[in-house]
Scaffold this active site. Structure first.
Site, mmCIF file in Angstrom:
data_model
loop_
_atom_site.group_PDB
_atom_site.id
_atom_site.type_symbol
_atom_site.label_atom_id
_atom_site.label_comp_id
_atom_site.label_asym_id
_atom_site.label_seq_id
_atom_site.Cartn_x
_atom_site.Cartn_y
_atom_site.Cartn_z
ATOM 1 N N PHE A 132 0.815 -1.221 0.000
ATOM 2 C CA PHE A 132 0.000 0.000 0.000
ATOM 3 C C PHE A 132 0.853 1.278 0.000
ATOM 4 O O PHE A 132 0.328 2.393 -0.048
ATOM 5 C CB PHE A 132 -0.922 0.026 1.228
ATOM 6 C CG PHE A 132 -1.803 -1.199 1.326
ATOM 7 C CD1 PHE A 132 -2.538 -1.630 0.233
ATOM 8 C CD2 PHE A 132 -1.870 -1.928 2.510
ATOM 9 C CE1 PHE A 132 -3.347 -2.766 0.318
ATOM 10 C CE2 PHE A 132 -2.666 -3.056 2.605
ATOM 11 C CZ PHE A 132 -3.413 -3.475 1.507
ATOM 12 N N LYS A 155 8.300 -4.305 6.254
ATOM 13 C CA LYS A 155 9.156 -5.365 5.717
ATOM 14 C C LYS A 155 8.672 -5.723 4.322
ATOM 15 O O LYS A 155 7.654 -6.397 4.171
ATOM 16 C CB LYS A 155 9.142 -6.560 6.668
ATOM 17 C CG LYS A 155 9.771 -6.217 8.026
ATOM 18 C CD LYS A 155 9.658 -7.302 9.070
ATOM 19 C CE LYS A 155 10.441 -6.889 10.330
ATOM 20 N NZ LYS A 155 10.264 -7.808 11.459
ATOM 21 N N ALA A 188 4.506 -8.831 16.893
ATOM 22 C CA ALA A 188 3.835 -7.707 17.556
ATOM 23 C C ALA A 188 3.062 -8.129 18.805
ATOM 24 O O ALA A 188 3.109 -7.431 19.820
ATOM 25 C CB ALA A 188 2.905 -7.024 16.555
ATOM 26 N N LYS A 240 13.528 -12.182 5.009
ATOM 27 C CA LYS A 240 13.216 -13.280 5.940
ATOM 28 C C LYS A 240 11.788 -13.776 5.765
ATOM 29 O O LYS A 240 11.474 -14.918 6.109
ATOM 30 C CB LYS A 240 13.527 -12.889 7.382
ATOM 31 C CG LYS A 240 12.673 -11.752 7.974
ATOM 32 C CD LYS A 240 11.340 -12.186 8.538
ATOM 33 C CE LYS A 240 10.486 -11.013 8.967
ATOM 34 N NZ LYS A 240 9.100 -11.376 9.296
HETATM 35 N N1 LIG Z 1 2.544 -7.914 12.888
HETATM 36 C C1 LIG Z 1 3.812 -8.135 13.207
HETATM 37 O O1 LIG Z 1 4.104 -8.955 14.106
HETATM 38 C C2 LIG Z 1 4.900 -7.367 12.525
HETATM 39 C C3 LIG Z 1 6.133 -7.239 13.166
HETATM 40 C C4 LIG Z 1 7.163 -6.535 12.551
HETATM 41 C C5 LIG Z 1 6.958 -5.959 11.317
HETATM 42 N N2 LIG Z 1 5.742 -6.077 10.710
HETATM 43 C C6 LIG Z 1 5.585 -5.393 9.421
HETATM 44 O O2 LIG Z 1 4.812 -4.224 9.635
HETATM 45 C C7 LIG Z 1 4.095 -3.897 8.449
HETATM 46 C C8 LIG Z 1 2.659 -3.645 8.807
HETATM 47 O O3 LIG Z 1 2.093 -4.827 9.343
HETATM 48 P P1 LIG Z 1 0.965 -4.838 10.451
HETATM 49 O O4 LIG Z 1 1.147 -6.118 11.203
HETATM 50 O O5 LIG Z 1 0.969 -3.582 11.228
HETATM 51 O O6 LIG Z 1 -0.384 -4.851 9.591
HETATM 52 P P2 LIG Z 1 -1.509 -6.000 9.542
HETATM 53 O O7 LIG Z 1 -1.113 -7.038 8.569
HETATM 54 O O8 LIG Z 1 -1.858 -6.441 10.922
HETATM 55 O O9 LIG Z 1 -2.796 -5.213 9.061
HETATM 56 C C9 LIG Z 1 -3.071 -4.852 7.760
HETATM 57 C C10 LIG Z 1 -3.259 -3.348 7.750
HETATM 58 O O10 LIG Z 1 -3.417 -2.900 6.409
HETATM 59 C C11 LIG Z 1 -4.482 -1.953 6.381
HETATM 60 N N3 LIG Z 1 -5.007 -1.866 5.033
HETATM 61 C C12 LIG Z 1 -5.838 -2.705 4.384
HETATM 62 N N4 LIG Z 1 -6.083 -2.255 3.139
HETATM 63 C C13 LIG Z 1 -5.367 -1.102 3.007
HETATM 64 C C14 LIG Z 1 -5.198 -0.179 1.952
HETATM 65 N N5 LIG Z 1 -5.779 -0.347 0.769
HETATM 66 N N6 LIG Z 1 -4.374 0.877 2.156
HETATM 67 C C15 LIG Z 1 -3.743 1.046 3.332
HETATM 68 N N7 LIG Z 1 -3.877 0.208 4.384
HETATM 69 C C16 LIG Z 1 -4.684 -0.864 4.209
HETATM 70 C C17 LIG Z 1 -5.460 -2.480 7.406
HETATM 71 O O11 LIG Z 1 -6.357 -1.480 7.800
HETATM 72 C C18 LIG Z 1 -4.502 -2.869 8.519
HETATM 73 O O12 LIG Z 1 -4.176 -1.769 9.306
HETATM 74 C C19 LIG Z 1 4.338 -5.052 7.475
HETATM 75 O O13 LIG Z 1 5.365 -4.688 6.571
HETATM 76 C C20 LIG Z 1 4.841 -6.174 8.360
HETATM 77 O O14 LIG Z 1 5.726 -7.051 7.694
HETATM 78 C C21 LIG Z 1 4.713 -6.748 11.281
HETATM 79 O O1 LIG Z 2 4.051 -12.521 11.339
HETATM 80 P P1 LIG Z 2 5.040 -12.259 10.224
HETATM 81 O O2 LIG Z 2 5.409 -13.504 9.490
HETATM 82 O O3 LIG Z 2 4.571 -11.152 9.336
HETATM 83 O O4 LIG Z 2 6.370 -11.771 10.955
HETATM 84 C C1 LIG Z 2 6.241 -10.783 11.940
HETATM 85 C C2 LIG Z 2 7.542 -10.061 12.209
HETATM 86 O O5 LIG Z 2 8.116 -9.589 11.023
HETATM 87 C C3 LIG Z 2 8.517 -10.856 13.011
HETATM 88 O O6 LIG Z 2 9.605 -10.025 13.367
#
Ligand SMILES: NC(=O)c1ccc[n+]([C@@H]2O[C@H](COP(=O)([O-])OP(=O)(O)OC[C@H]3O[C@@H](n4cnc5c(N)ncnc54)[C@H](O)[C@@H]3O)[C@@H](O)[C@H]2O)c1
Ligand SMILES: O=P(O)(O)OC[C@H](O)CO
Length: 388
Positions: A132, A155, A188, A240
């Site tokens: 996005f 990521k 998270a 990863k």
């Molecule tokens: N969840 C984890 O444990 C974790 C940890 C570290 C890094 N990350 C990274 O953080 C980033 C965000 O992940 P997350 O876990 O916060 O999100 P998520 O996967 O939990 O949620 C998806 C998000 O995308 C939004 N969304 C849906 N359609 C959309 C659109 N058209 N435009 C904009 N937003 C839209 C949703 O409202 C929601 O907030 C990713 O790159 C992920 O790899 C996640």
């Molecule tokens: O749940 P995943 O596979 O998107 O991984 C979450 C985080 O990137 C781990 O650090």
């Protein structure tokens, strides 16, 4: 755990207790994204802005608006309950987190009588699924302060006609601002309940800016280190996710721990080789930070990419990743499948496919060209094709 303290270790910076309130104008932080990690990041930051004099207390969090089954808007529910009931249920974000559905904040003044959002932010935290980001950046052009500092917790990467582009570069190039990254072994839901984790900030040149990000994110249960290798840190976090898909396939095939460890080892080797081919500046030491081997381990053990890939293999590839993602993650998004596709495009374009059998095989399984079992067959035939 040891309290945060200032300490320069070669190129590294670890957390400092020094707020710097006397010498720096107060910063305003806006978090762009409110998914699972976005909500936890807002919670972490909001607990720190209350304690640090050099930051305004309020943390604005942009929410991609949606209507819940109850008929209520997610933003309203977050502001009323202080909880992101969809993406992080059961966790209070902190009363100084204000959910905002308007990215550019044209109407927000009228809604709550507030006075800030993206347009007044001096520190922007980007944390949405990577697919996005192109559209989000386009919406932000001309709407932010020119000297705003940014950090990406995203990521993933983009592949455009002109070639691959890391998300931090997309942000920098489209918005004309400096962008650091924060990656690490950061599931998270574990950080939300304040279980100990580490993370890595990657920065390009400005150590003071990196220190400010370290200060904003650090807590006794979230220890942040900065390294001068933005591409290395971001590529670790991005790549990863492909290895996590492979690990999930192995779990679904019930191959056991040795096979999974082999996948992780080969995956780490491909991560390193790909990163160094893309950017010769990438440092080996980065792979030993939280963003490297530690994130690889946690994501292959407990991440969402692993979980959905396991289900894909258990169903012999008969149910698509999109279908399983929707069913198992309830609106959260996978990054590994699209990243495998994006990396495959780079490998194919540069004639590198045979050098990266794991990355290549993961993509071919995801799109149905190979069965899930191919993940354990490829290594018998092609191990010598991997880079040393
Ligand atoms: N969840 C984890 O444990 C974790 C940890 C570290 C890094 N990350 C990274 O953080 C980033 C965000 O992940 P997350 O876990 O916060 O999100 P998520 O996967 O939990 O949620 C998806 C998000 O995308 C939004 N969304 C849906 N359609 C959309 C659109 N058209 N435009 C904009 N937003 C839209 C949703 O409202 C929601 O907030 C990713 O790159 C992920 O790899 C996640
Ligand atoms: O749940 P995943 O596979 O998107 O991984 C979450 C985080 O990137 C781990 O650090």
């Amino acid at each position: 755990m040891a309290p945060a303290q200032e300490q320069l270790e070669g190129e590294q910076i670890v957390a400092s207790n020094e707020d710097g309130a006397n010498c720096i104008e107060k910063s305003r932080v806006t978090v762009i994204g409110s998914g699972n990690w976005g909500s936890v990041a807002a919670k972490l930051i909001a607990s720190n802005t209350l304690k640090l004099d050099s930051f305004h207390d309020e943390v604005r969090m942009w929410v991609y608006e949606e209507v819940l089954p109850s008929g209520n808007k997610l933003t309203n529910v977050i502001n009323e309950t202080n909880e992101n009931v969809k993406y992080l249920p059961g966790i209070k974000l902190g009363k100084n987190v204000v959910a905002d559905p308007d990215l550019e904040n044209a109407d927000f003044l009228d809604l709550v009588g507030g006075d800030i959002a993206v347009k007044d932010a001096t520190m922007l935290v980007f944390v949405t699924p990577h697919q996005f980001m192109d559209a989000i950046c386009k919406r932000l052009v001309g709407k932010i302060k020119p000297d705003v500092e940014a950090i990406s917790l995203i990521k993933g990467m983009e592949v455009k006609m002109e070639g691959p582009c890391m998300i931090s570069s997309l942000i920098s190039d489209q918005l004309g601002i400096n962008c650091c990254v924060l990656m690490g072994a950061n599931i998270a839901n574990e950080i939300a309940v304040e279980k100990f984790s580490e993370a890595t900030v990657g920065f390009r040149e400005n150590k003071e800016v990196a220190e400010r990000w370290v200060l904003l994110f650090s807590s006794p249960y979230f220890q942040v280190t900065a390294v001068q290798d933005v591409e290395g840190v971001e590529l670790c976090g991005t790549l990863k996710n492909i290895v996590a898909i492979a690990a999930g396939l192995v779990d679904g095939l019930e191959m056991g721990n040795n096979t999974k460890a082999a996948i992780m080892r080969i995956g780490l080797r491909e991560m390193r080789a790909f990163s160094k081919l893309m950017f010769s500046s990438v440092r080996d030491s980065t792979f030993f930070e939280s963003c490297g081997v530690a994130d690889l381990i946690t994501t292959c053990m407990g991440g969402r990419n692993r979980k959905v890939a396991e289900a894909f293999a258990k169903n012999q590839g008969k149910r698509s990743f999109d279908e399983l993602e929707a069913e198992l993650l309830q609106g959260q998004k996978l990054q590994g499948v699209s990243t495998a596709k994006e990396v495959y495009a780079v490998l194919s374009n540069r004639g590198w496919l045979e050098m990266f059998p794991l990355f290549t095989t993961v993509h071919e399984i995801c799109v149905g060209r190979l069965p899930p079992t191919a993940i354990v067959e490829y290594s018998e035939h092609k191990p010598k094709c991997c880079l040393a």
